[in-house]
Design a protein around this motif. Sequence first.
Motif, PDB file in Angstrom:
ATOM      1  N   ALA A 440       9.588  13.161 -17.333  1.00 47.56           N
ATOM      2  CA  ALA A 440      10.172  13.609 -18.600  1.00 47.56           C
ATOM      3  C   ALA A 440       9.249  14.620 -19.269  1.00 47.56           C
ATOM      4  N   GLU A 441       9.811  15.602 -19.911  1.00 51.93           N
ATOM      5  CA  GLU A 441       9.003  16.609 -20.594  1.00 51.93           C
ATOM      6  C   GLU A 441       9.811  17.251 -21.709  1.00 51.93           C
ATOM      7  N   GLY A 442       9.102  18.019 -22.541  1.00 52.77           N
ATOM      8  CA  GLY A 442       9.756  18.789 -23.594  1.00 52.77           C
ATOM      9  C   GLY A 442      10.465  17.922 -24.625  1.00 52.77           C
ATOM     10  N   GLU A 443      11.619  18.392 -25.034  1.00 54.82           N
ATOM     11  CA  GLU A 443      12.394  17.713 -26.073  1.00 54.82           C
ATOM     12  C   GLU A 443      12.830  16.325 -25.624  1.00 54.82           C
ATOM     13  N   LEU A 444      13.109  16.176 -24.334  1.00 57.77           N
ATOM     14  CA  LEU A 444      13.529  14.869 -23.822  1.00 57.77           C
ATOM     15  C   LEU A 444      12.413  13.843 -23.978  1.00 57.77           C
ATOM     16  N   LEU A 445      11.169  14.256 -23.722  1.00 54.59           N
ATOM     17  CA  LEU A 445      10.040  13.336 -23.868  1.00 54.59           C
ATOM     18  C   LEU A 445       9.896  12.897 -25.323  1.00 54.59           C
ATOM     19  N   GLU A 446      10.109  13.813 -26.251  1.00 56.61           N
ATOM     20  CA  GLU A 446      10.014  13.461 -27.677  1.00 56.61           C
ATOM     21  C   GLU A 446      11.093  12.448 -28.070  1.00 56.61           C
ATOM     22  N   LYS A 447      12.256  12.560 -27.459  1.00 55.41           N
ATOM     23  CA  LYS A 447      13.338  11.625 -27.788  1.00 55.41           C
ATOM     24  C   LYS A 447      13.050  10.213 -27.293  1.00 55.41           C
ATOM     25  N   ILE A 448      12.467  10.105 -26.120  1.00 56.47           N
ATOM     26  CA  ILE A 448      12.317   8.773 -25.520  1.00 56.47           C
ATOM     27  C   ILE A 448      10.969   8.135 -25.803  1.00 56.47           C
ATOM     28  N   ALA A 449       9.979   8.913 -26.258  1.00 54.83           N
ATOM     29  CA  ALA A 449       8.613   8.379 -26.332  1.00 54.83           C
ATOM     30  C   ALA A 449       7.896   8.818 -27.603  1.00 54.83           C
ATOM     31  N   THR A 450       8.496   8.599 -28.739  1.00 60.76           N
ATOM     32  CA  THR A 450       7.836   8.891 -30.018  1.00 60.76           C
ATOM     33  C   THR A 450       7.103   7.647 -30.501  1.00 60.76           C
ATOM     34  N   PRO A 451       5.758   7.702 -30.657  1.00 65.71           N
ATOM     35  CA  PRO A 451       5.025   6.512 -31.101  1.00 65.71           C
ATOM     36  C   PRO A 451       5.311   6.200 -32.572  1.00 65.71           C
ATOM     37  N   ASP A 452       5.001   4.969 -32.961  1.00 68.49           N
ATOM     38  CA  ASP A 452       5.097   4.651 -34.381  1.00 68.49           C
ATOM     39  C   ASP A 452       3.953   5.340 -35.124  1.00 68.49           C
ATOM     40  N   ASP A 453       3.912   5.181 -36.443  1.00 71.62           N
ATOM     41  CA  ASP A 453       2.929   5.916 -37.247  1.00 71.62           C
ATOM     42  C   ASP A 453       1.501   5.568 -36.847  1.00 71.62           C
ATOM     43  N   ALA A 454       1.225   4.283 -36.634  1.00 71.95           N
ATOM     44  CA  ALA A 454      -0.132   3.879 -36.250  1.00 71.95           C
ATOM     45  C   ALA A 454      -0.493   4.425 -34.870  1.00 71.95           C
ATOM     46  N   ALA A 484       5.527   0.219 -22.557  1.00 75.36           N
ATOM     47  CA  ALA A 484       6.540  -0.417 -23.399  1.00 75.36           C
ATOM     48  C   ALA A 484       7.718  -0.915 -22.569  1.00 75.36           C
ATOM     49  N   ASP A 485       8.105  -0.138 -21.557  1.00 77.73           N
ATOM     50  CA  ASP A 485       9.225  -0.552 -20.707  1.00 77.73           C
ATOM     51  C   ASP A 485       8.878  -1.805 -19.910  1.00 77.73           C
ATOM     52  N   LEU A 486       7.641  -1.923 -19.441  1.00 77.25           N
ATOM     53  CA  LEU A 486       7.233  -3.127 -18.710  1.00 77.25           C
ATOM     54  C   LEU A 486       7.288  -4.366 -19.600  1.00 77.25           C
ATOM     55  N   GLU A 487       7.011  -4.173 -20.880  1.00 73.62           N
ATOM     56  CA  GLU A 487       7.053  -5.299 -21.813  1.00 73.62           C
ATOM     57  C   GLU A 487       8.448  -5.551 -22.374  1.00 73.62           C
ATOM     58  N   GLY A 488       9.364  -4.613 -22.128  1.00 68.28           N
ATOM     59  CA  GLY A 488      10.693  -4.747 -22.701  1.00 68.28           C
ATOM     60  C   GLY A 488      10.756  -4.336 -24.154  1.00 68.28           C
ATOM     61  N   ALA A 489       9.773  -3.556 -24.623  1.00 65.79           N
ATOM     62  CA  ALA A 489       9.735  -3.120 -26.016  1.00 65.79           C
ATOM     63  C   ALA A 489      10.574  -1.859 -26.198  1.00 65.79           C
ATOM     64  N   ARG A 490      11.233  -1.761 -27.341  1.00 66.80           N
ATOM     65  CA  ARG A 490      12.071  -0.586 -27.614  1.00 66.80           C
ATOM     66  C   ARG A 490      11.234   0.623 -27.990  1.00 66.80           C
ATOM     67  N   GLY A 491      10.184   0.411 -28.786  1.00 62.48           N
ATOM     68  CA  GLY A 491       9.371   1.525 -29.263  1.00 62.48           C
ATOM     69  C   GLY A 491       7.949   1.455 -28.744  1.00 62.48           C
ATOM     70  N   ILE A 492       7.200   2.552 -28.996  1.00 60.33           N
ATOM     71  CA  ILE A 492       5.808   2.649 -28.561  1.00 60.33           C
ATOM     72  C   ILE A 492       4.912   2.327 -29.746  1.00 60.33           C
ATOM     73  N   THR A 493       4.051   1.349 -29.559  1.00 61.75           N
ATOM     74  CA  THR A 493       3.178   0.911 -30.627  1.00 61.75           C
ATOM     75  C   THR A 493       1.746   1.404 -30.403  1.00 61.75           C
ATOM     76  N   ARG A 494       0.893   1.069 -31.374  1.00 57.54           N
ATOM     77  CA  ARG A 494      -0.514   1.446 -31.289  1.00 57.54           C
ATOM     78  C   ARG A 494      -1.174   0.812 -30.058  1.00 57.54           C
ATOM     79  N   LEU A 495      -0.788  -0.421 -29.721  1.00 58.61           N
ATOM     80  CA  LEU A 495      -1.379  -1.082 -28.558  1.00 58.61           C
ATOM     81  C   LEU A 495      -1.041  -0.343 -27.264  1.00 58.61           C
TER      82      LEU A 495
END
Length: 515
Positions: A440-454, A484-495
């Motif tokens: 994934a790259e470019g705009e698509l990467l931003e859609k699927i992998a935007t981290p939270d604020d932390a 995040a996908d391995l953990e089944g998490a919807r979003g990307i966190t600081r961890l």
Amino acid sequence: MVAHIETVAFQGVDARPVDVQVQIAGGMPAFTIVGLADKAVGESRERVRAALSAIGLGLPPKRITVNLAPADLPKEGSHYDLPIALGLLVAMGVLPAQEMEKFVVIGELSLDGAVNAVAGALPAAMAANARGRGLICPEACGPEAAWAGMDGDNPGGVLAPRSIIQLVNHVKGTQILSEPAPMKAAEEPNAPDLRDIKGQASAKRALELAAAGGHNMLMVGPPGSGKSMLAARLPGILPHLSPREMLEVSMIASIAGELMTHGMGRRRPYRAPHHSASMPALIGGGLRAKPGEVSLAHRGVLFLDELPEFPRQVLDSLRQPLETGEAVVSRVNAHVSYPARFQLVAAMNPCRCGHAGDAARACPRVPRCVADYQAKLSGPLLDRFDIHVEVPPVSAADLSLPPPAEGSAEVAARVARARDVQADRFASLGAKHLSLNAHAEGELLEKIATPDDAGRTLLTEAAERMGLTARGYHRVIRVARTLADLEGARGITRLHIAEALSYREPVGARLGAAA
């Protein structure tokens, strides 16, 4: 009269049509082949002459001209023997022209009239089927060609004679050649299991992460720490090839001449060339622009052990296939491209003696030998590894433990779930051509992998402190998305960002500093 027999010229995995035109005319006896033919094609004159003589047919004492059209397309290989011989038989009135128009023909001739195996039967069969023709190929290539399948509109199917006399008798109706059975997937031995590896919990975690997202991985550690064992177990935790991927891989293997020897399998390719491999061997090229290891590893794993021992020019040639997913072989009169969407896994020692970081065993040149050894690798190449992981020596206490409870089957199940999540996500965004986070790259990467604020704050601070390039920055985000996908998490966190960052710092640099 000019006889016409259709064959193919291979450009990458594409089989382009070639019209073999044979004319027998009055004049001084001669046998000429024109149409940008290489030496192997030119030598077919003698093989064809001897093969026809072996079945009791002599060439007429006239001027024989064979034209391979289009004339500006390079013709390479010995598979032109059989079409030239059949063109002569049609021109001599031995075989009916109407019957031969139903087929595409490939095959090499022996002096005794036997038809020898050639590479590329599967792409040739696919091309013949697309044009509504059957295929005539050597007996050894029959199962491979039959696997391509012939639809109901195809008038000829696959004919796979053992010798040219068998084919002549079949066309004349005095002998019947049965259609070959399609090649079946080869029964593969059990893959090496992760349960064989004791200790190395962090390296196993990195291997699972690399498998789940298709990430490139570099392992650094002393000799005997298990780097090669880990790499060899990666195919065992990857999902099997899909039917479409299996066809892609088989087409490349057919062009390389490996499909007849090794057969087809659903397990992903695993290629481990020696560090003495040349650039044509790794990228592709040579006399007939054959696919290299990067293409033979398409949809699978390319493992480079002793990475700094490869010639630097050869390693830097990997950069373009890693980015584009194809290997381009440039010639003066043609450009040939092969698919090369592979996962790169490499292993290296931290220095030439291999024991940097171990004060008791390191050589006196540490830390200078660490810097000299790792300087063989260019920065842009190292930047293309998503995951850098240290593989420390295994202690005697670890070796004395019983085998771990978790093996390849359990890890493979988690990898499959994570890959299914990625495929569904890309499909929902209209990017069905992608299935892995690593691509994934470019705009698509931003859609699927935007981290939270932390996570974004941590990534920004770490990127400045570590001096990450833009490529390295985006690779951290891709790895975090896979975590995040391995953990089944919807979003990307600081961890997730923190663990992904831990895989970006070159391990060799840490070992050199420690020494």
